[in-house]
Design an enzyme around this catalytic site. Sequence first.
Site, mmCIF file in Angstrom:
data_model
loop_
_atom_site.group_PDB
_atom_site.id
_atom_site.type_symbol
_atom_site.label_atom_id
_atom_site.label_comp_id
_atom_site.label_asym_id
_atom_site.label_seq_id
_atom_site.Cartn_x
_atom_site.Cartn_y
_atom_site.Cartn_z
ATOM 1 N N LYS A 230 -58.880 -20.782 56.498
ATOM 2 C CA LYS A 230 -58.223 -21.534 56.106
ATOM 3 C C LYS A 230 -57.524 -22.344 56.893
ATOM 4 C CE LYS A 230 -54.322 -21.479 53.369
ATOM 5 N NZ LYS A 230 -54.179 -22.317 52.015
ATOM 6 N N HIS B 144 -61.714 -23.072 53.646
ATOM 7 C CA HIS B 144 -60.827 -24.300 52.754
ATOM 8 C C HIS B 144 -60.198 -25.266 53.829
ATOM 9 C CE1 HIS B 144 -57.608 -25.258 50.186
ATOM 10 N NE2 HIS B 144 -56.932 -25.008 51.147
ATOM 11 N N HIS C 79 -58.131 -29.934 54.667
ATOM 12 C CA HIS C 79 -57.569 -30.371 54.022
ATOM 13 C C HIS C 79 -58.339 -32.183 54.233
ATOM 14 C CE1 HIS C 79 -54.699 -29.307 51.648
ATOM 15 N NE2 HIS C 79 -54.781 -27.693 52.476
ATOM 16 N N ASN D 47 -5.886 -3.611 -4.002
ATOM 17 C CA ASN D 47 -5.748 -4.599 -3.452
ATOM 18 C C ASN D 47 -5.930 -6.011 -5.641
ATOM 19 O OD1 ASN D 47 -6.151 -5.194 -1.067
ATOM 20 N ND2 ASN D 47 -8.189 -4.347 -1.498
ATOM 21 N N THR E 19 -48.042 -22.434 55.269
ATOM 22 C CA THR E 19 -46.654 -21.769 54.655
ATOM 23 C C THR E 19 -46.369 -20.236 55.104
ATOM 24 O OG1 THR E 19 -46.489 -23.865 52.910
ATOM 25 C CG2 THR E 19 -44.837 -21.591 52.454
ATOM 26 N N ARG F 178 -22.406 -11.236 4.428
ATOM 27 C CA ARG F 178 -21.108 -12.166 4.465
ATOM 28 C C ARG F 178 -21.841 -13.156 6.328
ATOM 29 N NH1 ARG F 178 -15.352 -9.447 3.970
ATOM 30 N NH2 ARG F 178 -16.207 -8.221 1.675
ATOM 31 N N LYS G 9 0.856 -1.039 -0.077
ATOM 32 C CA LYS G 9 -0.055 0.052 0.018
ATOM 33 C C LYS G 9 0.529 1.329 0.385
ATOM 34 C CE LYS G 9 -3.947 -2.691 2.584
ATOM 35 N NZ LYS G 9 -2.928 -3.721 2.201
ATOM 36 N N ASP H 280 -51.493 -15.124 56.251
ATOM 37 C CA ASP H 280 -50.713 -14.817 57.318
ATOM 38 C C ASP H 280 -50.062 -15.886 58.096
ATOM 39 O OD1 ASP H 280 -47.884 -13.498 57.557
ATOM 40 O OD2 ASP H 280 -48.441 -13.453 59.730
ATOM 41 N N GLU I 95 -16.161 -10.766 -1.944
ATOM 42 C CA GLU I 95 -17.481 -8.976 -2.327
ATOM 43 C C GLU I 95 -17.859 -9.433 -4.221
ATOM 44 O OE1 GLU I 95 -14.738 -6.089 -1.486
ATOM 45 O OE2 GLU I 95 -15.610 -7.668 -0.707
ATOM 46 N N GLU J 298 -9.877 0.842 -4.431
ATOM 47 C CA GLU J 298 -9.599 1.334 -3.123
ATOM 48 C C GLU J 298 -9.480 2.490 -2.915
ATOM 49 O OE1 GLU J 298 -10.930 -1.514 -0.379
ATOM 50 O OE2 GLU J 298 -10.314 -2.891 -1.170
ATOM 51 N N ARG K 121 -54.896 -25.917 41.391
ATOM 52 C CA ARG K 121 -53.436 -25.646 42.555
ATOM 53 C C ARG K 121 -53.327 -26.767 44.079
ATOM 54 N NH1 ARG K 121 -50.916 -23.538 46.276
ATOM 55 N NH2 ARG K 121 -53.173 -23.545 47.641
ATOM 56 N N ASP K 122 -54.384 -26.236 44.792
ATOM 57 C CA ASP K 122 -54.230 -27.202 46.220
ATOM 58 C C ASP K 122 -54.517 -28.122 45.732
ATOM 59 O OD1 ASP K 122 -52.962 -26.817 48.496
ATOM 60 O OD2 ASP K 122 -54.902 -26.210 49.597
ATOM 61 N N GLU L 75 -5.989 1.948 -1.901
ATOM 62 C CA GLU L 75 -5.132 0.858 -2.825
ATOM 63 C C GLU L 75 -5.523 0.081 -3.659
ATOM 64 O OE1 GLU L 75 -5.709 -2.933 0.632
ATOM 65 O OE2 GLU L 75 -7.297 -1.791 1.441
#
Length: 1184
Positions: free
Chosen positions: A746, A776, A778, A323, A910, A374, A149, A684, A329, A308, A577-578, A321
């Site tokens: 509950k 609720h 069980h 090439n 929980t 590319r 170059k 809670d 390309e 270029e 769910r439960d 330059e």
Amino acid sequence: MSGAVEYLTASDNTAFAAMQRMREQTAVLGPMNKILVANRGEIPIRIFRTAHELSMQTVAIFSYEDRLSMHRQKADEAYVIGKRGQYTPVQSYLQIDEIIKIAKDHNVSMIHPGYGFLSENAEFARKVEEAGIAWVGPPHHVIDALGDKVSARKIAIENNVPVVPGTPGPVEDVKDALDFVKEYGYPVIIKAAFGGGGRGMRVVREGDDIKDAFERASSEAKSAFGNGTVFIERFLDKPKHIEVQLLGDAEGNVVHFFERDCSVQRRHQKVVEMAPAKDLPKEVRDSILKDAVKLASSVKYRNAGTAEFLVDNQNRHYFIEINPRIQVEHTITEEITGVDIVAAQIQIAAGALLSQLGLTQDRITYRGFAIQCRITTEDPSKNFQPDTGKIEVYRSSGGNGVRLDGGNGFAGSIISPFYDSMLVKCTCSGATFEIARRKMIRALIEFRIRGVKTNIPFLLALLTHETFVKGDCWTTFIDDTPSLFHMMVSQNRAQKLLAYLGDVAVNGSSIKGQIGEPKLKTEATVPILKDASGNVMNMNTPCQVGWRNIFVKDGPEAFAKAVRAHTGALIMDTTWRDAHQSLLATRVRTVDLLNVAIPTSYAYSNAFALECWGGATFDVAMRFLYEDPWDRLRKMRKLVPNIPFQMLLRGANGVAYSSLPDNAIDHFCQQAKDNGVDIFRVFDALNDLEQLEVGVSAARKAGGIVEATVCYSGDMLNPKKKYNLEYYLNVIDEIVKMGTHIIGIKDMAGTMKPQAATILIGAVRKRYPEIPIHVHTHDSAGTGVASMAAAAEAGADVVDVATNSMSGMTSQPSISALIATLQGTLDTGLNEDHIREIDSYWAQMRLLYSVFEADLKGPDPEVYQHEIPGGQLTNLLFQAQQVGLGEQWAETKRAYVEANMLLGDLVKVTPTSKVVGDLAQFMVSNKLTSKDVEERAGELDFPDSVLDFLQGMIGQPYGGFPEPLRTNALKGKREKLTERPGKSLPPVDFVAVRKMLEEKYGGTIRETDVASYVMYPKVYEAYRKFRSQYSDLSVLPTRYFLTRPAINEEFSVEIEMGKTLIIKLLAIGPLSTTTGQREVFFELNGEIRQVTVDDKNASVESISRRKADASSPAQVGAPMAGVIIEVRVKDNSIVKKGDPVAVLSAMKMEMVISAQTSGKVTEMSVREGDSVDGSDLICIIAKE
């Protein structure tokens, strides 16, 4: 056609011999009919194709590392360079003498250098010519004149072609560079005098380390091109890069093929090119073309080359330059001109003139536009870090106007760190720039490349950016435009899904708690409901009739009044769910809920609600099922728009197990309401009213129906219990003052006997006749149906049940049993036939999820003694088995009673139930009695949950903390809290959390993602990591989520509407004794796919490098896979933060690895020449 067949099957009896004969008969170049390409990757293949069109024989060379590369297979002959280990992967392609020897030994008549490597090496050209072999390129003296170059600049100046200010010759050392900067100022660019492709280039701005940039550019140039000579130019800001394709013959005739715009670059390497340049002024174009031809003519240029130029903002052009080779390309020029430039190169090397080829300037025209992208194995999200590995899937584009020039882009190809990262060049052409652009977008979208990262998402972002659309890009456009990195990333869902299925096939299920395989081996049958006339109901769309309509239309107060005014008994079904939390470890997946959702919307249209979200289902969805709980909620809501959804909210904890800042609860509740929750059952664990009010307030602010809840604990009829009728009524009084819409009661352990239900519900109804009551329980003791019937008859408006197949024991009472019990007294308004049809589905689910059964045989009346909550009973049994206490289950239950009393007889919900359970297991494991715990509290290492409770992190227990146990246990470990935990916690900065998540995960972060992270940071991160590895598995049928399919069993997975994967497991390969891996083969939509799976049961000894701890600045890791080409320090070296410790070369790019901290190098783990993977430990630096 028959003649062709006869020819191919003649006496030679081989297709190869027939092909050779065909070439001889159609030869174009006479005796010059054998060409060697001294290169690798896509360019040899490109040249071979043209050579074959010219009836030539082709020869490839390859390094040992390239022995499986495609270019070797595309040639007629291929020869390895050197012996294994003799040369580095790059050096193999720089061995001039060996390449020429191969050519001579095999009667090669031409050598084409391609681009890169030796293509601009004058010595190579000279030696080829001296060997009597035609050189497909300019003569060596022209390469000397223009390939350098610095020399090219001199020629340009002599021909009055403008150049960028720069050094008059090569820069020998950094002093010359500093002198140039002193005269011309910053910024400057240091450039390799030989070669191109962005290697050996460094831009230096004021304040940068010019010495380091100089050394790196020179070293990189030497590594890539065999010559480290560099020069310096003034760096132009935001110029366009325009280049001209040239072709010259032996008589000095030179023509141009118009220009290309190569402005879109990164690291000085072109990314996207277009031809011709869009909107370049005609006078500028003409001047550039004229100067390009003038320069080439002045040196009697022969063969192909590219001149270029840079064009600044004032449309002034500067030569930079020439090439002296074919360019990457060149394809776009070929597409707009219709000229095969490689064919012209070869024929000119054979002695043809431009006029003989019909390539005179007046006959060269162009039509339309062409764009080239590319496609590389680089990760744009990581600063284009080259990726390596095996290409698992490769499906390319095609069609009208799409040209592909590929190299190693094929399924099974190994992408190494040794070479350029380009996979394939995609060139699209069209009548206009816009047509070509849109065609390129379409083509890129069609690509499917899996196994390695590619830059396709970035290319798509680039092609759709308004600046590119206008054609206004400049050379630093990518660096100057951060928005380009907001990319749509390919989800790679199919291959990731196969990776999961492959892992299950090899290693079995990794879902925690699973034992064995599902008992259901077929697809579950979805219920079909019939109307009163026996006709099948149309359930193509969800039912629209239900209690939720009142809430949506008139709000929570109107809903509560309507419930209270209802004359029958309403039920809430907990199956979603439960029930599965209590029986199946909360493992039921979203897909199985959605499959029955629409039938449920009809069968349960008169239900008060479906309990389907919150509580343990939230974190378990992410933690063990790898699903997004918010996605589940949204999908359920869409399919069941008519029935209210109820969630479980743990007061000030949200759905977490400890207190969070108050604004986190507000934020979570708002997201829950916005995404589908209607009723918030707020409780809670200690009935701590201050904690409870945080959740109540959040639910009210969100606009939800508030069901403030008192937790029932133990047997109220036992006069020794502190939780008596007066206690519950006092708590309910405070709940009502909070403004609850519904009073919730509950009973978590199922200890509410029928008589207790009658007394308690009757008293509450008498005190609050206008407020709905919801109960609720069980069915742990087997009295659940009787207790809920008693509650309903005493005045409860709503009671909880579960579908028959998911009821009983630790779950809720049976829905059909309750309906039968209440028949004739209280009507539930539910169709019993429809209820049974829905239950038929859940009977199948019980078999499908049998792998999570707790193996409970029946009711457990002992619950009145141990008071273990229903959901915890199964979990505690599982946990006991996991820690080796399964055989001591009876002892664990006894210890649970003792632990509860040690802690002051807690309300056990929980997370307080977990505190009691953890202490019980701790006592059994360590063989501790209650007396031992009390006496040794100061020396025992209690579980964190126990310390959290004693500290006050969970809340204030009724009757106070146990003393002196609390004081002794906390002594020297924690400080007692004297106020609600959430009060002292700083508010969550949601904006900061979102920003952090966006930076970490990219893409779209929803507000629900923020909420998930705030609740469970580590769980969320683990979930995202799993999803990134295996994609969204919620679409996978549960049977294949839990166990592998049979060989040759075909099944379908709908990954989204209209997109279905048809999958078949074909085979599981043998174990590799070196890697410990197996290949698993699938058929996916008719294509063979394979995935590599680590066999976790394999015993393989392998040597691997230690990985650096990314969180420790003392440990320096490799930024990517590559080769250590320079080690700058050694053991005991003193370094400062930022000092280079080593230099890594990867795909011809060098990276300096720097110290992240100051100190002494205590361990150097690599040597020069070592290959490393990303994150491999380079060295350890100890602070001094």
